[in-house]
Scaffold this motif. Structure first.
Motif: not given
Length: 475
Positions: A394-404, A414-429
């Protein structure tokens, strides 16, 4: 009484009332009003102790304790001196720990001993446990031998254990009694505890073998043996059990009171639900404050103690922040080529940090309430990863579209969306794994989890975003 005498009495009452102008003590939220506290403060400064006494005498003991906390530190000993005979056990039992310690230190040892003898053992221990050894011994020397022995025994147990929390005022009887024998005993023995909810049945070695609720005793025929009506299943509390575990048992099994036993299984005290309510509140607040590194978080705590408890975690956070700074320094060339990377990097780290804090708070609470155990760690970890995945998408899609759109650069989006996705998954772990690891090593997971989770999410946020930017050919 003659009419003249009645008139004189009414005049005296009016004069007494005029001596202390009417002022509302409590507001609609049942807290002391600002005007009342200011009035007491002004009278203390003016040395009008009699008027202070008249004002405070009308208050409930709990409100008197609140008044001490609302006054300045230099005014509290003055108030205590003005209302000495109102400083009963009820007031001391309600006082904030830091305020009580200040008052106890300002009172003569004999007066403190008199107050301690009026208190239940657990409240007396709470009043004396933070005193210096010399002051503590001075107070104990003024106590009756029986009271002194009980308090010294309680002080020998670990802090925040059932031994410190328990009361020694309980009723225990042998199993050979009948209901009628017990009722007669309760009526005739003047030395029994004044307040209790159940009677403990003990064997010859003073081991608890059952309990009888007062409601059962009152409704059973006199001739029935206690062993025939007692409840044999008990929740016995070891004397060295941590108070947080005690509170969890009361909550889980809906207990009103419970027997406390020593290592040999002998009955040594009882804990009642009114004591546990304070523990639940204290432990819940403590975990929140530990997560933030704010120490006790008590507004009555001395400034030096507050400073010492908070600054060490700020320093630790400063050191862990160096990891993120080091990662950024390795990508200095990429940042120079595309300034947008510098502007967007903190966003990636911040989003990951917030996600980690959410997961960590859930994990710490679950550990504290025994909802997260070795038996379900894997299932909880998988659950939080799925929540993180949904949040990340959800957050990656919003920030990716807004940044683009904002930078007119789809690849950057696309880069920031992927990075946000990776970081939120890392945070969950990390939000689950870090507290669990602290708990496995018998460390309080609330104490340092936030520092390490923040370090992990910040570092991963910077590394994922800047690393993907370079790897994708964006710079």
């Amino acid at each position: 009484m003659s009419a003249e005498d009645r008139t004189e009495t009414m005049d005296d009452a009016a004069t007494s009332a005029d001596a202390v102008p009417a002022v509302e003590s409590l507001d609609e939220e049942n807290t002391l009003t600002r005007d009342f506290v200011r009035r007491v403060s002004d009278l203390l400064d003016a040395g009008e102790t009699d008027q202070v006494y008249d004002l405070v005498e009308r208050l409930h003991p709990a409100d008197v304790a609140d008044l001490f906390e609302l006054l300045g530190a230099d005014e509290r000993p003055m108030l205590a001196a003005a209302i000495t005979d109102l400083m009963g056990s009820e007031v001391f039992a309600e006082l904030n720990d830091h305020v009580r310690e200040l008052l106890v230190e300002s009172l003569p040892a004999g007066e403190v001993a008199d107050i301690a003898e009026q208190l239940d053992t657990d409240d007396a221990v709470a009043m004396l446990e933070d005193l210096d050894h010399e002051d503590q011994q001075a107070v104990l020397a003024h106590l009756e031998p029986e009271d002194r022995a009980a308090i010294e025994t309680a002080l020998s147990y670990p802090e925040e254990s059932a031994g410190r929390l328990m009361s020694r005022d309980f009723v225990a009887v042998p199993g050979h009694m009948t209901v009628g024998d017990l009722i007669d005993y309760l009526r005739e023995d003047r030395d029994l505890a004044n307040e209790f909810w159940e009677v403990f049945i003990v064997d010859a070695r003073y081991h608890p073998i059952g309990t009888c609720a007062l409601s059962w005793i009152l409704r059973c025929p006199r001739g029935i043996a206690l062993t025939d009506v007692m409840k044999r299943d008990q929740n016995l509390i070891p004397v060295d059990l941590d108070q947080e575990e005690v509170a969890l048992r009361f909550q889980k099994y809906a207990l009103i009171s419970a027997a406390v036993v020593d290592p040999d299984g002998r009955l040594v005290g009882q804990i009642t639900v009114d004591d546990v309510v304070h523990i639940i509140q204290e432990e819940a607040g403590e975990d929140v404050l530990l997560l933030s590194g704010a120490g006790d978080g008590d507004i009555n705590e001395p400034i030096r103690e507050s400073y010492a408890s908070r600054v060490r975690w700020l320093i630790a956070n400063l050191l862990t922040a160096l990891v993120g700074a080091t990662i950024i320094s390795h990508f200095g060339g990429a940042i120079e080529k595309l300034v947008a990377l510098a502007a967007l990097s903190p966003m990636v780290a911040s989003i990951g940090g917030n996600a980690g804090t959410q997961t960590m708070a859930v994990a710490v609470r679950a550990l504290a309430t025994n909802q997260l155990t070795r038996a379900n760690t894997g299932r909880i970890l998988w659950r939080e990863l799925r929540v993180a995945m949904l949040n990340g998408v959800t957050v990656a899609a919003l920030i990716g579209i807004a940044t683009a759109l904002f930078f007119a650069n789809p690849l950057l989006g696309a880069v920031i969306a992927t990075a946000v996705m990776v970081n939120i998954m890392t945070a969950g772990l990390a939000g689950v794994v870090v507290p669990v690891l602290f708990d496995r090593f018998d460390q309080d997971p609330a104490v340092a989890s936030s520092v390490f989770v923040t370090m992990i999410t910040d570092s991963m946020g910077f590394f994922a975003f800047l690393g993907l930017a370079v790897a994708s050919g964006l710079v």
